[in-house]
Design a protein around this motif. Structure first.
Motif, mmCIF file in Angstrom:
data_model
loop_
_atom_site.group_PDB
_atom_site.id
_atom_site.type_symbol
_atom_site.label_atom_id
_atom_site.label_comp_id
_atom_site.label_asym_id
_atom_site.label_seq_id
_atom_site.Cartn_x
_atom_site.Cartn_y
_atom_site.Cartn_z
ATOM 1 N N ARG A 38 -18.821 -0.513 3.615
ATOM 2 C CA ARG A 38 -17.937 -0.180 4.740
ATOM 3 C C ARG A 38 -16.500 -0.161 4.250
ATOM 4 O O ARG A 38 -16.075 -1.049 3.496
ATOM 5 C CB ARG A 38 -18.096 -1.202 5.862
ATOM 6 C CG ARG A 38 -19.508 -1.379 6.357
ATOM 7 C CD ARG A 38 -19.929 -0.276 7.296
ATOM 8 N NE ARG A 38 -19.248 -0.389 8.582
ATOM 9 C CZ ARG A 38 -19.326 0.528 9.554
ATOM 10 N NH1 ARG A 38 -20.025 1.625 9.347
ATOM 11 N NH2 ARG A 38 -18.699 0.349 10.684
ATOM 12 N N LYS A 40 -12.230 0.807 5.304
ATOM 13 C CA LYS A 40 -11.215 1.176 6.288
ATOM 14 C C LYS A 40 -10.812 2.625 6.048
ATOM 15 O O LYS A 40 -10.600 3.050 4.909
ATOM 16 C CB LYS A 40 -9.982 0.275 6.147
ATOM 17 C CG LYS A 40 -10.184 -1.140 6.664
ATOM 18 C CD LYS A 40 -10.341 -1.164 8.175
ATOM 19 C CE LYS A 40 -10.368 -2.596 8.693
ATOM 20 N NZ LYS A 40 -10.579 -2.638 10.160
ATOM 21 N N TRP A 41 -10.688 3.372 7.131
ATOM 22 C CA TRP A 41 -10.308 4.782 7.045
ATOM 23 C C TRP A 41 -8.984 4.943 6.322
ATOM 24 O O TRP A 41 -8.796 5.855 5.517
ATOM 25 C CB TRP A 41 -10.239 5.368 8.450
ATOM 26 C CG TRP A 41 -9.808 6.795 8.526
ATOM 27 C CD1 TRP A 41 -8.700 7.291 9.156
ATOM 28 C CD2 TRP A 41 -10.475 7.931 7.962
ATOM 29 N NE1 TRP A 41 -8.641 8.648 9.017
ATOM 30 C CE2 TRP A 41 -9.719 9.074 8.287
ATOM 31 C CE3 TRP A 41 -11.631 8.081 7.210
ATOM 32 C CZ2 TRP A 41 -10.081 10.348 7.890
ATOM 33 C CZ3 TRP A 41 -11.999 9.357 6.804
ATOM 34 C CH2 TRP A 41 -11.226 10.469 7.140
ATOM 35 N N ARG A 42 -8.051 4.052 6.576
ATOM 36 C CA ARG A 42 -6.741 4.160 5.925
ATOM 37 C C ARG A 42 -6.848 3.994 4.410
ATOM 38 O O ARG A 42 -6.065 4.585 3.659
ATOM 39 C CB ARG A 42 -5.750 3.158 6.526
ATOM 40 C CG ARG A 42 -6.158 1.710 6.512
ATOM 41 C CD ARG A 42 -5.069 0.864 7.168
ATOM 42 N NE ARG A 42 -5.380 -0.556 7.185
ATOM 43 C CZ ARG A 42 -5.914 -1.183 8.210
ATOM 44 N NH1 ARG A 42 -6.214 -0.513 9.319
ATOM 45 N NH2 ARG A 42 -6.148 -2.482 8.163
ATOM 46 N N ASP A 43 -7.836 3.207 3.942
ATOM 47 C CA ASP A 43 -8.029 3.057 2.501
ATOM 48 C C ASP A 43 -8.668 4.303 1.903
ATOM 49 O O ASP A 43 -8.365 4.688 0.767
ATOM 50 C CB ASP A 43 -8.909 1.839 2.219
ATOM 51 C CG ASP A 43 -8.231 0.534 2.602
ATOM 52 O OD1 ASP A 43 -6.982 0.490 2.555
ATOM 53 O OD2 ASP A 43 -8.938 -0.420 2.958
ATOM 54 N N ALA A 55 0.428 2.982 11.368
ATOM 55 C CA ALA A 55 0.225 2.494 12.732
ATOM 56 C C ALA A 55 1.126 3.309 13.667
ATOM 57 O O ALA A 55 2.197 3.776 13.267
ATOM 58 C CB ALA A 55 0.567 1.014 12.809
ATOM 59 N N ASP A 199 -7.187 5.704 18.454
ATOM 60 C CA ASP A 199 -6.366 5.442 17.276
ATOM 61 C C ASP A 199 -7.284 5.195 16.071
ATOM 62 O O ASP A 199 -8.204 4.369 16.135
ATOM 63 C CB ASP A 199 -5.510 4.204 17.563
ATOM 64 C CG ASP A 199 -4.549 3.858 16.449
ATOM 65 O OD1 ASP A 199 -4.566 4.536 15.396
ATOM 66 O OD2 ASP A 199 -3.770 2.896 16.634
ATOM 67 N N TYR A 201 -6.280 3.997 13.106
ATOM 68 C CA TYR A 201 -5.677 3.079 12.126
ATOM 69 C C TYR A 201 -6.664 1.997 11.686
ATOM 70 O O TYR A 201 -6.739 1.653 10.506
ATOM 71 C CB TYR A 201 -4.418 2.429 12.706
ATOM 72 C CG TYR A 201 -3.721 1.523 11.717
ATOM 73 C CD1 TYR A 201 -2.973 2.048 10.664
ATOM 74 C CD2 TYR A 201 -3.836 0.132 11.826
ATOM 75 C CE1 TYR A 201 -2.356 1.213 9.741
ATOM 76 C CE2 TYR A 201 -3.215 -0.705 10.905
ATOM 77 C CZ TYR A 201 -2.483 -0.153 9.870
ATOM 78 O OH TYR A 201 -1.873 -0.984 8.954
ATOM 79 N N ASP A 202 -7.426 1.447 12.611
ATOM 80 C CA ASP A 202 -8.395 0.400 12.288
ATOM 81 C C ASP A 202 -9.822 0.934 12.200
ATOM 82 O O ASP A 202 -10.780 0.159 12.234
ATOM 83 C CB ASP A 202 -8.332 -0.727 13.325
ATOM 84 C CG ASP A 202 -7.082 -1.585 13.162
ATOM 85 O OD1 ASP A 202 -6.704 -1.856 12.006
ATOM 86 O OD2 ASP A 202 -6.482 -1.969 14.186
ATOM 87 N N PHE A 203 -9.972 2.228 12.097
ATOM 88 C CA PHE A 203 -11.276 2.870 11.990
ATOM 89 C C PHE A 203 -11.975 2.419 10.706
ATOM 90 O O PHE A 203 -11.371 2.355 9.636
ATOM 91 C CB PHE A 203 -11.056 4.388 11.975
ATOM 92 C CG PHE A 203 -12.296 5.232 12.054
ATOM 93 C CD1 PHE A 203 -13.420 4.814 12.743
ATOM 94 C CD2 PHE A 203 -12.317 6.476 11.437
ATOM 95 C CE1 PHE A 203 -14.547 5.616 12.830
ATOM 96 C CE2 PHE A 203 -13.426 7.293 11.516
ATOM 97 C CZ PHE A 203 -14.549 6.861 12.213
ATOM 98 N N THR A 204 -13.246 2.086 10.814
ATOM 99 C CA THR A 204 -14.056 1.708 9.661
ATOM 100 C C THR A 204 -15.182 2.718 9.500
ATOM 101 O O THR A 204 -15.857 3.065 10.475
ATOM 102 C CB THR A 204 -14.649 0.300 9.839
ATOM 103 O OG1 THR A 204 -13.577 -0.644 9.978
ATOM 104 C CG2 THR A 204 -15.493 -0.089 8.642
#
Length: 228
Positions: A38, A40-43, A55, A199, A201-204
């Motif tokens: 899993r 993080k989308w941002r990564d 953010a 949002d 930002y915290d999407f996994t």
């Protein structure tokens, strides 16, 4: 993750090249197989595109509020447009995306051309939207789900990193979801009953390493079976 991704992309350009680094490739595959599940989308975006998923701040939240209000006020229009669609269900999201872009108007919030890293227009791939507001850029994507599958584990989001990505700036990311009426089958008409903006930002996201081949490559190999 960034180093592994770049190494795989570099090595897979030509597996027959004398410069192909098999040792590094084997390390990369081993890493993908055993350590990633899993993310993080941002990564993912940082590794694939070299850009940050930001953010939402005061201005970019204001931009989403403008979009939200416009959709609420024009939902009947979008519903009518949706009922005219006669194509395949998996292209319905693209259709709704274009209807919104064509109709949307605001003096400060603008839809901008989505160009890839080569400076060319590219409709396929993430993201669908690039919006400009008070010197801020916001990226967005459009999806359609059914009321029957809204809480299911059915895959609804897909992303494949490419050398010509469309995320070219640090920016917040959002997902616009149109919710259609659930019914038996996937044939039109498709009735939009609701929507949501979320949002990212915290999407996994889940990651699955996969190698594949087509029928020609698979079934034209040297045959071992002997038919009499």
């Amino acid at each position: 993750l960034t180093i592994i991704w770049k190494e795989i992309e570099r090595n897979m350009r030509d597996s027959n090249s004398k410069e192909f680094n098999w040792e590094e490739f084997e390390k990369a595959v081993s890493f993908l197989k055993s350590e990633i599940d899993r993310l993080k989308w941002r990564d993912v975006i940082k590794a694939a595109c070299g850009k940050k998923v930001l953010a939402f701040n005061k201005d970019t939240t204001e931009a989403i509020n403008i979009l939200d209000m416009w959709i609420r006020e024009n939902l009947h229009f979008l519903q009518r447009e949706g009922l005219t669609y006669e194509g395949r269900i998996n292209e319905f999201g693209n259709f709704m995306e274009k209807q919104l872009e064509k109709k949307f108007e605001h003096k400060d919030l603008k839809f901008l051309p989505v160009l890839n890293s080569n400076g060319k227009s590219q409709s396929s791939g993430y993201p669908d939207y690039k919006m400009g507001y008070k010197k801020n850029i916001i990226y967005g994507d459009c999806k359609v789900i059914s009321t029957k599958t809204e809480t299911s584990s059915y895959r609804s989001f897909y992303y494949q990193p490419t050398k010509t990505g469309k995320v070219l700036e640090d920016a917040p990311h959002f997902l616009l979801v149109f919710i259609r009426e659930g019914k038996d089958g996937n044939n039109p008409p498709f009735k939009i009953v609701d929507y949501k903006i979320v949002d990212l930002y915290d999407f996994t996201v889940s990651f699955k390493a996969e190698f594949n081949a087509n029928n020609i490559e698979t079934f034209n190999l040297k045959e071992l079976s002997k038919k009499t």
